[in-house]
Design an enzyme around this catalytic site. Structure first.
Site, PDB file in Angstrom:
ATOM      1  N   CYS A 261      40.316  38.821  35.403  1.00 59.99           N
ATOM      2  CA  CYS A 261      40.267  40.006  34.742  1.00 59.99           C
ATOM      3  C   CYS A 261      41.564  40.752  34.525  1.00 59.99           C
ATOM      4  CB  CYS A 261      39.300  40.913  34.991  1.00 59.99           C
ATOM      5  SG  CYS A 261      38.950  42.246  33.714  1.00 59.99           S
ATOM      6  N   ASN A 303      34.264  42.343  31.204  1.00 56.02           N
ATOM      7  CA  ASN A 303      34.693  43.633  30.777  1.00 56.02           C
ATOM      8  C   ASN A 303      36.145  43.972  30.808  1.00 56.02           C
ATOM      9  OD1 ASN A 303      34.858  46.369  30.479  1.00 56.02           O
ATOM     10  ND2 ASN A 303      34.406  46.684  32.937  1.00 56.02           N
ATOM     11  N   HIS A 345      34.430  37.552  34.900  1.00 55.08           N
ATOM     12  CA  HIS A 345      34.001  37.956  36.212  1.00 55.08           C
ATOM     13  C   HIS A 345      33.149  36.737  36.962  1.00 55.08           C
ATOM     14  CE1 HIS A 345      35.536  42.238  36.531  1.00 55.08           C
ATOM     15  NE2 HIS A 345      35.434  41.903  35.174  1.00 55.08           N
ATOM     16  N   GLU A 347      32.420  36.523  40.045  1.00 55.19           N
ATOM     17  CA  GLU A 347      31.535  37.084  40.926  1.00 55.19           C
ATOM     18  C   GLU A 347      29.992  37.505  40.721  1.00 55.19           C
ATOM     19  OE1 GLU A 347      33.258  40.641  39.340  1.00 55.19           O
ATOM     20  OE2 GLU A 347      34.154  38.678  39.520  1.00 55.19           O
TER      21      GLU A 347
END
Length: 370
Positions: A261, A303, A345, A347
């Site tokens: 990110c 995000n 992301h 994770e």
């Protein structure tokens, strides 16, 4: 419930109801398309300085619990909903969303036409906005929203990073200046607004993780003799944190690097590339990304409001992933140095499987260079 005005910089004024009491917040208004996981959204430091609108209409039905925290606090300045559900029903629930928002001083507003608001953001773009129960003059609310300085060019990482070093051990933060004793790769994780699940995955892979503040000099990080460096996610405009970019540049070629990110964007700047602001950003758990190396498509969690411009990257950097909605860059790797990164992301398990294999790739890279 209290009458609440939401004023956007394009002149739009909406009326809602605060379910958390009086308050006021100014920030960039954005939307998230996730159908669940609102606690993870709220505790993601990447939302620092933003007002988050959830497109899924019913929020609050699963309550909150300590296990779903992605950081130690709540980062959006306001949480905007169609309808708040005040009776959570989930076996893991330990509290309500309203009490959670009040605990962290975040304004919660319901009764909005979130479909209309989302369409407006998609049309006009992410905008400056003011949410208030105190100023009920529509003209004043719009004027004050326009006067806010915005996120472009600002260093928001300084608000999200840790103050001192710490280890991630037994699923908790432990103050420390060096790595724990024992086996496993040593990873220095730069905290630009890190999420706990990134640390969970690294430690689950057997890594010894030492988290350091964003401004830690490269020389200090290298003096720890790490097997690899992890660049975390974080908030705001990557071009606003130039000192961090210069620091990353000093790490290139010295140790394996994996970025996520904001860490990915900062790595792009360190390569010599540029970034730009997306019209309304990518936020949600259903973003399609194509891995150009395998041809597979992943449904990812994202995000971010900024992106690396692939045309600005040197020939030594290869684009590895693209977003199938708008063709924007989602992943890259250096052809000569052991460094790679993704915009999304990995994770966060939003699809039938997560992208944990990227952490395995980081492990392989460290094994090859150790």
């Amino acid at each position: 419930m209290m009458k609440t005005l939401i004023g956007l910089e394009d002149g739009t004024v909406m009326v809602g109801r605060s379910f958390t009491g009086p308050g006021e917040a100014v920030g960039e208004i954005v939307f998230n398309t996730s159908m669940s996981g609102y606690q993870e959204v709220l505790t993601d430091p990447s939302y620092t300085g933003q007002l988050v609108t959830m497109t899924y209409p019913l929020i609050g039905n699963t309550g909150v619990n300590p296990e779903d925290m992605e950081s130690s606090g709540v980062h959006p300045r306001a949480f905007l909903l169609r309808e708040y559900q005040d009776r959570p029903s989930n076996h893991r629930t330990t509290g309500t969303l309203v009490d959670f928002l009040k605990q962290y001083g975040v304004l919660g507003v319901e009764g909005l036409d979130t479909r209309m608001l989302t369409r407006k953001i998609r049309t006009v773009g992410a905008m400056k906005a003011l949410v208030t129960t105190e100023d009920l003059d529509p003209e004043s609310v719009v004027r004050r929203a326009r006067e806010w300085e915005g996120l472009v060019g600002r260093d928001m990482v300084e608000r999200a990073t840790c103050a001192t070093r710490y280890r991630w051990e037994d699923n908790r933060l432990v103050a420390a200046d060096d790595f724990a004793e024992g086996a496993g790769f040593k990873v220095v994780a730069f905290d630009y607004g890190i999420k706990y699940n990134q640390l969970r995955l690294l430690t689950r892979k057997g890594c010894r993780v030492l988290v350091v503040p964003a401004t830690t000099p490269a020389e200090e990080a290298l003096a720890l003799r790490p097997d690899g460096v992890f660049l975390s996610n974080g908030p705001g405009d990557p071009a606003g944190v130039r000192s961090v970019v210069d620091n990353i540049r000093k790490l290139l070629g010295k140790t394996p690097i994996f970025g996520i990110c904001l860490g990915h964007q900062l790595l792009g700047l360190a390569y010599g590339g540029t970034t730009y602001k997306l019209k309304f950003g990518h936020r949600g758990g259903n973003q399609p990304v194509k891995d150009l190396q395998t041809g597979k498509v992943e449904i990812t969690s994202q995000n971010h409001g900024f992106c690396v411009d692939p045309a600005s990257l040197p020939k030594s950097v290869e684009v590895t992933h693209i977003n199938l909605n708008d063709g924007s860059l989602e992943g890259m790797r250096h052809r000569e140095w052991p460094a790679f990164s993704v915009q999304y992301h990995p994770e966060y398990a939003s699809g039938p499987h997560d992208a944990e294999y990227l952490f395995d790739r980081f492990m392989q890279l460290m094994a090859q260079t150790s």
